[in-house]
Design an enzyme around this catalytic site. Structure first.
Site, PDB file in Angstrom:
ATOM      1  N   CYS A 184       0.175  -1.960  15.255  1.00 21.42           N
ATOM      2  CA  CYS A 184       0.368  -1.675  13.835  1.00 21.42           C
ATOM      3  C   CYS A 184      -0.149  -2.826  12.984  1.00 21.42           C
ATOM      4  CB  CYS A 184       1.844  -1.440  13.553  1.00 21.42           C
ATOM      5  SG  CYS A 184       2.238  -1.222  11.804  1.00 21.42           S
TER       6      CYS A 184
ATOM      7  N   GLU B  45       0.826  -1.206   0.000  1.00 21.61           N
ATOM      8  CA  GLU B  45       0.000   0.000   0.000  1.00 21.61           C
ATOM      9  C   GLU B  45       0.863   1.259   0.000  1.00 21.61           C
ATOM     10  OE1 GLU B  45      -4.244  -1.254   1.834  1.00 21.61           O
ATOM     11  OE2 GLU B  45      -2.743  -0.710   3.337  1.00 21.61           O
TER      12      GLU B  45
ATOM     13  N   ASN C 275      -4.466   5.118  15.703  1.00 24.99           N
ATOM     14  CA  ASN C 275      -5.418   4.729  14.668  1.00 24.99           C
ATOM     15  C   ASN C 275      -5.765   3.262  14.895  1.00 24.99           C
ATOM     16  OD1 ASN C 275      -5.394   7.256  13.305  1.00 24.99           O
ATOM     17  ND2 ASN C 275      -3.417   6.712  12.397  1.00 24.99           N
TER      18      ASN C 275
ATOM     19  N   SER D  12      10.317   5.912  16.124  1.00 25.36           N
ATOM     20  CA  SER D  12       9.072   5.562  16.813  1.00 25.36           C
ATOM     21  C   SER D  12       9.405   5.169  18.243  1.00 25.36           C
ATOM     22  CB  SER D  12       8.370   4.407  16.080  1.00 25.36           C
ATOM     23  OG  SER D  12       7.997   4.803  14.782  1.00 25.36           O
TER      24      SER D  12
ATOM     25  N   HIS E  80       7.148   5.777  21.590  1.00 30.32           N
ATOM     26  CA  HIS E  80       5.908   5.216  22.141  1.00 30.32           C
ATOM     27  C   HIS E  80       5.951   4.847  23.621  1.00 30.32           C
ATOM     28  CE1 HIS E  80       4.887   5.269  17.993  1.00 30.32           C
ATOM     29  NE2 HIS E  80       5.576   4.195  17.686  1.00 30.32           N
TER      30      HIS E  80
END
Length: 357
Positions: free
Chosen positions: A124, A97, A299, A223, A225
């Site tokens: 993820c 994608e 998300n 990343s 987190h």
């Protein structure tokens, strides 16, 4: 497997052109056709020099060379009118994608570097699907060319920014990614400036140190987190391989060697890492670093039960970091309705074929 023209840097292309008995100038013509004009079929260029046309017809016809121009399996626009997700089909039927995001006066493409991902970050979607294979340089470049054609088709000038934050861990596929970036930044072709490109990593320490040693001019995004070993290991399995202490040492070394700011990503998950205490831990962890912190409300994905932080929690988090002296941004969420947001990219996993890179 045939060689791909899109795997080659300009110098490599010229070497092949000369070895085939053609004039070196033909390399410039072919490069311009493939990368500046972003043409999918170079033979469609009407003013192609006859010797170059004859050679391309021969090598593309006999299968010794190929072009990376993946067809679109699915074209999904977001209801926001600014975000577009494409499912691209590789030569071995693996699908990846790519996302285009429109902003005022500019377009950014989010690029994938692997089919799947081996890092396994729990929130993820790509990490949840597992690792299939690395992408070749040409397969990475082909996404940028596809995005360039898509933007130009709307009457826009072209792409301005690239973020290597799609499917996969870029620094796990270091050599292919850096070769692709050499191609993408070439001023004779796509000519996207290194300062407009961000390479994201979950914390692959050898890759960070190598980027510093090689003085790669791209923006580094890490990343994070979590700000403790225990909390980070729960979210990012790769923390067991490259613990937070090693990651931060690598970041400090990168800062010192390159003089460039590091962009740290923090996905805000309600009740997991979004309290004022978490914000104060980040400030302590990053003390002394030239750092910008991007806060990203989670998300949602099917494979993770967590939810995004409330606006009030995100605002409070943001204020603490700003008060501590860190530039900090709450990232705009884009394309959530079509699963095009950070951490949502995923394609059907296919068995890796022996013929693939």
């Amino acid at each position: 497997m045939p060689q791909s023209f899109h795997d080659l840097t300009f110098d490599q292309l010229r070497e092949h052109i000369v070895a085939a008995g053609l004039r070196p100038a033909h390399a410039g013509t072919l490069w311009n056709t493939l990368h500046f004009r972003a043409m999918q079929d170079p033979l469609a260029r009407e003013d192609l020099p006859p010797p170059l046309r004859r050679w391309l017809t021969q090598v593309l016809g006999d299968g010794s060379w190929m072009l990376d121009a993946p067809p679109v399996s699915l074209d999904t626009p977001s209801s926001d009118g600014l975000t577009h997700k494409f499912l691209l089909r590789m030569a071995d039927a693996q699908e990846i994608e790519t996302v285009i995001m429109g902003y005022t006066g500019r377009h950014t493409a989010c690029i994938s570097t692997q089919a799947g991902c081996a890092m396994g970050c729990v929130f993820c979607a790509t990490g949840q699907m597992g690792f299939v294979r690395h992408l070749r340089p040409g397969e990475i470049v082909a996404q940028v060319l596809h995005a360039q054609r898509s933007v130009r088709a709307k009457g826009e000038k072209g792409l301005r920014n690239l973020v290597f934050m799609g499917m996969g861990e870029p620094l796990h596929n270091y050599d292919s990614v850096m070769t692709a970036l050499d191609i993408i930044c070439d001023t004779r072709g796509l000519n996207i400036g290194p300062s407009k490109i961000s390479v994201s990593t979950v914390g692959v320490v050898p890759g960070i140190l190598r980027m510093a040693a090689e003085n790669r001019p791209y923006n580094l995004a890490v990343s994070l987190h979590a700000a403790t070993e225990e909390e980070r290991a729960k979210l990012i399995p790769a923390n067991q391989r490259w613990p937070l202490t090693e990651l931060m040492a690598a970041c400090r070394s990168y800062n010192a060697q390159t003089g460039r700011r590091i962009f740290f990503a923090w996905t805000l998950i309600e009740g997991v890492n979004d309290t004022p205490e978490h914000a104060r831990r980040i400030a302590e962890l990053l003390q002394g670093l030239d750092a910008h912190i991007n806060l990203i409300p989670l998300n949602r994905t099917d494979g993770y039960t967590g939810t995004e932080s409330s606006d009030s929690a995100a605002d409070a988090f943001h204020r603490i970091l700003q008060d501590a002296g860190f530039p900090c941004t709450i990232r705009q969420r884009r394309g959530i309705d079509v699963a095009a947001g950070c951490g949502q990219l995923k394609a059907a996993k296919r068995e890796r074929r022996k013929t693939t890179a």
